[in-house]
Design a protein around this motif. Structure first.
Motif, PDB file in Angstrom:
ATOM      1  N   ARG A 188       0.875  -1.179  -0.131  1.00 56.54           N
ATOM      2  CA  ARG A 188      -0.025  -0.152  -0.019  1.00 56.54           C
ATOM      3  C   ARG A 188       0.979   1.275   0.056  1.00 56.54           C
ATOM      4  N   GLU A 191       2.189   1.714  -3.514  1.00 52.89           N
ATOM      5  CA  GLU A 191       1.073   2.264  -4.386  1.00 52.89           C
ATOM      6  C   GLU A 191       0.606   3.763  -4.168  1.00 52.89           C
ATOM      7  N   LYS A 192       0.750   3.979  -2.931  1.00 50.73           N
ATOM      8  CA  LYS A 192       0.872   5.543  -2.557  1.00 50.73           C
ATOM      9  C   LYS A 192       1.646   6.403  -3.081  1.00 50.73           C
TER      10      LYS A 192
END
Length: 416
Positions: A188, A191-192
């Protein structure tokens, strides 16, 4: 072009890659993991990359992390965040091969456990590199693409954890649930940051239609196959490692080996030209010879030409870049090892890595220089070229990226 270390690592490859990166669209790391520390200076600020290719922040170059690496996702995220603070959006210029293996929390625990059990420790960085590559070879690893299929990841971790419990019992503190959550959280975060994912299959046409600079880790003498085994790293440190990105060495136009004007080594293992005491400490202090990854004091020695000839043959070097020449400024006499005495036989080149364990150095002594514009420094360069039959095309005379020059520039400055 590939750039590799021609000694035991720590030769200044990050700075050299950074210098050449202006001429390349892609900078590709093809081996190693967070045990490699590549230091670059940009706008008077120091950056130490353990995972990321050494792209220049103000260029258009992009970075690719290849399947021959083992990724420490915590370190990767940390490095990206440091760069993002100074260069917003830079993370989108990095691509990671989905086939790349991951360093998991229990790999670092295993590294410490195994090292503590050895009668003679090998000097691991305890970054989990060896255990991660061990799991890769024994088919117990996790590839990056598992993070995008949570059911597959859970099943895989269940099987691996069962095996590791049988190996280590309660010595491992990380549970499979903790490792699962760690991996999902890392995904995550990436992805950020807008990091890209690709494979060497997809990137092959892209790479072959533009310019690529391959950045090696560690040095030829730490190569798993041809280094001073077992005091080596767990991956390929030679140009042949580009095969993990789908390339052949025959596709390379040049392979530059980076060497220091003297020699250093971190950790245990043979070191034929090692020096001790005040003589070593002077060079250690002047050269800032402390590991970029561990902070450990580096062992110090004189320049070793038999080892350099060995690196030339093993990795197919076509040219050399010499660094830290300025560290030897002001020393009256410089020693250079030109041959080895091995069991009463004189050798120019080690026959195998075994020879490093029993070699006794044979030295020649050269006049020192006041600075790198001194004629004696040019004689030092010419001496190395003559003895190794390979040209030194570039000279680094300071830590900053721009503190590099060609040999021709050096000659012109001396003639002035």
């Amino acid at each position: 072009m590939a750039i590799v270390g021609a000694q035991w690592g720590d030769e200044g490859k990050g700075k050299v890659v950074n210098y050449f990166s202006d001429n390349y669209e892609w900078i590709v790391r093809f081996s190693g993991g967070a045990n490699a520390g590549h230091t670059i200076y940009y706008q008077n600020k120091k950056y130490v990359n353990h995972m990321l290719p050494s792209i220049k922040p103000n260029s258009d170059a992009k970075g690719f992390l290849g399947a021959g690496m083992v990724l420490d996702l915590d370190k990767l995220v940390d490095e990206l965040n440091i760069l993002e603070n100074d260069f917003p959006g830079i993370s989108s210029r990095f691509y990671i091969d989905l086939e790349t293996f991951l360093v998991l929390p229990w790999h670092k625990e295993e590294d410490e456990i195994i090292e503590s059990m050895r009668r003679n420790p090998i000097g691991t960085t305890k970054r989990g590199i060896g255990p991660a590559y061990t799991d890769k070879v024994s088919r117990e690893g996790i590839k990056l693409y598992y993070l995008f299929d949570e059911k597959l990841l859970e099943d895989r971790l269940e099987n691996i954890y069962y095996l590791k419990q049988n190996y280590y019992g309660n010595k491992l503190k990380s549970t499979k649930e903790e490792v699962f959550n760690y991996l999902i959280n890392a995904r995550r975060k990436l992805e950020k940051l807008n990091v890209n994912y690709a494979s060497a299959i997809e990137m092959g046409k892209v790479f072959r239609s533009t310019s690529v600079l391959f950045e090696g880790a560690q040095g030829v003498l730490l190569d798993l196959d041809f280094g001073t085994y077992p005091f080596v790293t767990s991956s390929s440190c030679m140009a042949h490692g580009v095969s993990s990105v789908g390339f052949s060495t025959f596709e390379l136009d040049n392979v530059y080996g980076v060497l220091k004007a003297y020699t250093t080594r971190v950790g245990e293992g043979p070191f034929p030209t090692e020096i001790f005491g005040d003589e070593a400490e002077v060079l250690r202090q002047k050269g800032g010879e402390y590991g970029a990854t561990t902070g450990r004091p580096r062992r110090i020695g004189w320049l070793d030409l038999p080892a350099l000839r060995y690196a030339k043959i093993r990795s197919g070097l076509t040219g050399l870049v010499i660094t830290k020449a300025d560290v030897l400024n002001g020393i009256e006499k410089i020693k250079v090892c030109t041959k080895y005495s091995i069991k009463e036989e004189i050798k120019d080149i080690p026959s195998s890595s075994y020879d490093f364990f029993v070699a006794k150095p044979i030295y020649e002594e050269l006049d020192g220089w006041s600075d790198t514009n001194d004629i004696n420094f040019l004689k030092f360069i010419s001496f190395i070229e003559e003895k190794t039959e390979i040209d030194i095309d570039y000279i680094s005379y300071g830590p900053k990226t721009e503190e590099m020059c060609t040999k021709n520039s050096l000659i012109l400055n001396i003639n002035k």
